[in-house]
Design an enzyme around this catalytic site. Structure first.
Site, PDB file in Angstrom:
ATOM      1  N   GLY A   1       0.866  -5.323  10.727  1.00 49.68           N
ATOM      2  CA  GLY A   1       1.117  -4.102   9.672  1.00 49.68           C
ATOM      3  C   GLY A   1       1.310  -2.734  10.339  1.00 49.68           C
ATOM      4  O   GLY A   1       0.989  -2.169   9.141  1.00 49.68           O
TER       5      GLY A   1
ATOM      6  N   LYS B   1      -0.599 -10.527   7.279  1.00 46.25           N
ATOM      7  CA  LYS B   1      -0.202  -9.720   7.296  1.00 46.25           C
ATOM      8  C   LYS B   1      -1.368  -8.709   8.232  1.00 46.25           C
ATOM      9  O   LYS B   1      -2.729  -8.877   7.220  1.00 46.25           O
ATOM     10  CB  LYS B   1       0.148  -8.856   6.912  1.00 46.25           C
ATOM     11  CG  LYS B   1       1.225  -7.014   6.684  1.00 46.25           C
ATOM     12  CD  LYS B   1       1.571  -6.400   5.790  1.00 46.25           C
ATOM     13  CE  LYS B   1       1.363  -4.653   6.278  1.00 46.25           C
ATOM     14  NZ  LYS B   1       1.644  -3.879   5.425  1.00 46.25           N
TER      15      LYS B   1
ATOM     16  N   SER C   1      -2.858  -5.022   9.327  1.00 47.32           N
ATOM     17  CA  SER C   1      -2.930  -3.933   9.354  1.00 47.32           C
ATOM     18  C   SER C   1      -4.312  -3.094  10.177  1.00 47.32           C
ATOM     19  O   SER C   1      -4.017  -2.013   9.947  1.00 47.32           O
ATOM     20  CB  SER C   1      -2.371  -3.203   8.048  1.00 47.32           C
ATOM     21  OG  SER C   1      -1.189  -3.697   7.331  1.00 47.32           O
TER      22      SER C   1
ATOM     23  N   SER D   1       0.894  -1.141  -0.225  1.00 47.92           N
ATOM     24  CA  SER D   1      -0.297   0.206  -0.504  1.00 47.92           C
ATOM     25  C   SER D   1       1.037   1.657  -0.277  1.00 47.92           C
ATOM     26  O   SER D   1       0.714   2.191  -0.862  1.00 47.92           O
ATOM     27  CB  SER D   1      -0.364  -0.196   1.403  1.00 47.92           C
ATOM     28  OG  SER D   1      -1.840  -1.147   1.621  1.00 47.92           O
ATOM     29  N   ASN D   2       1.817   1.428   0.966  1.00 47.19           N
ATOM     30  CA  ASN D   2       3.158   2.700   1.020  1.00 47.19           C
ATOM     31  C   ASN D   2       3.713   2.307  -0.452  1.00 47.19           C
ATOM     32  O   ASN D   2       4.504   3.178  -0.312  1.00 47.19           O
ATOM     33  CB  ASN D   2       3.299   2.112   2.759  1.00 47.19           C
ATOM     34  CG  ASN D   2       2.859   2.728   2.976  1.00 47.19           C
ATOM     35  OD1 ASN D   2       2.194   3.934   3.480  1.00 47.19           O
ATOM     36  ND2 ASN D   2       2.599   1.718   4.040  1.00 47.19           N
TER      37      ASN D   2
END
Length: 296
Positions: free
Chosen positions: A190, A165, A167, A47-48
């Site tokens: 996450g 993961k 988040s 995503s980042n």
């Protein structure tokens, strides 16, 4: 294969040229810059990493570049898309490009009709044909559709679904997931603000945005915890949390990229429509980074 999702793994930001083109040389430099950090792997197309803003051609080029420059470290590639078919196709291309495992964000556009059974069938279909391990990725802050713990429990039984993961930043939700998966099934936090708490509950590590701009401090939390130095781990966690919040919830990808630049790497600006961090935001991020360095 070594244990997946163990330790600290940073999601690598994707730098762009002034005209918006992918800065592949800058990406490679960022991957190489983490060689001296005690990371257990690197995440690309997260995503980042602005994966949703990249073409498939760019995604494959990024995976190949990361594999070539990673010095043998595991490369986790984000391959989730909005359809099962295209997720399978991208996962295959990630495997061909040398990725160690595929981190698959769940589809979410038709969230009103993506019930537990639909999500289960999606992940199983991808895992059935993938040549690399598949990892579940739940990020309800972006998708609005968390992976229900019961679905995670079912999927953890699949031989090619090898970790998750989470988040959500919801420590109670993380507990519910951990309660129903095999002990050897790795679950990575996450969200950096809950790293210490997650490790205490049995999480395998963290895939954390803040690790990309503050690698030493993030790894130090994990190391202190594993060494049984809980006082140090708690102290470092408290010091790290304000920065972690700033480069995610508060300022988002633009803030993280500014922090990566401040750490001496190639951050750059996000792809539109996201705007770059303001001077005031960069100043605040620098203050928080300085505070973290002082706490180590």
């Amino acid at each position: 294969m070594a244990t997946l999702l163990e330790g600290i793994i940073p999601p690598i930001v994707t730098p762009f040229e002034a005209d918006g083109r992918l800065d592949l040389a800058g990406y490679e430099a960022n991957v190489e810059s983490y060689a001296g950090c005690d990371f257990s792997g690197l995440l690309v197309l997260g995503s980042n990493g602005e994966a949703v803003c990249l073409s498939e051609e760019e995604k494959v080029a990024i995976i190949r570049a990361a594999v070539a420059k990673s010095n043998g470290r595991p490369i986790y590639a984000g391959t989730g898309t909005e359809s099962t078919r295209t997720t399978i196709e991208l996962t295959k291309k990630a495997a061909d490009a040398g990725a160690t495992a595929a981190l698959v964000l769940n589809p979410f556009f038709f969230k009103g009709h993506l019930n537990a059974e639909a999500l289960r069938l999606h992940y199983e279909a991808v895992a059935d044909v993938s040549r690399i391990p598949v990892l579940i990725y739940s990020m309800p802050g972006a998708t609005g559709l968390p992976i229900p713990p019961a679905v995670a429990h079912q999927l953890a039984q699949h031989p090619n679904i090898r970790g998750m993961k989470d988040s959500s930043g919801d420590i109670a939700n993380l507990q519910r997931i951990l309660a129903g998966v095999p002990k050897e099934f790795p679950l990575a936090a996450g969200s950096a603000p809950v790293l210490y708490s997650a490790l205490a509950l049995g999480a395998s590590g963290g895939v954390l945005a803040v690790a990309g701009c503050a690698p030493e401090a993030t790894v130090a939390v994990y190391r202190a915890f594993k060494a049984g130095d809980h006082e140090k781990a708690r102290r470092l966690q408290l010091a790290l949390t304000p920065l972690a919040i700033a480069v995610t919830a508060t300022y988002g990808v633009a803030g993280l990229k500014a922090a990566v630049t401040l750490s001496g790497r190639v951050g750059g600006v996000p792809r539109p429509p996201l705007a770059a961090a303001t001077e005031a935001e960069r100043s605040e991020i620098k203050r928080l980074m300085d505070a973290v360095r002082a706490a180590i």
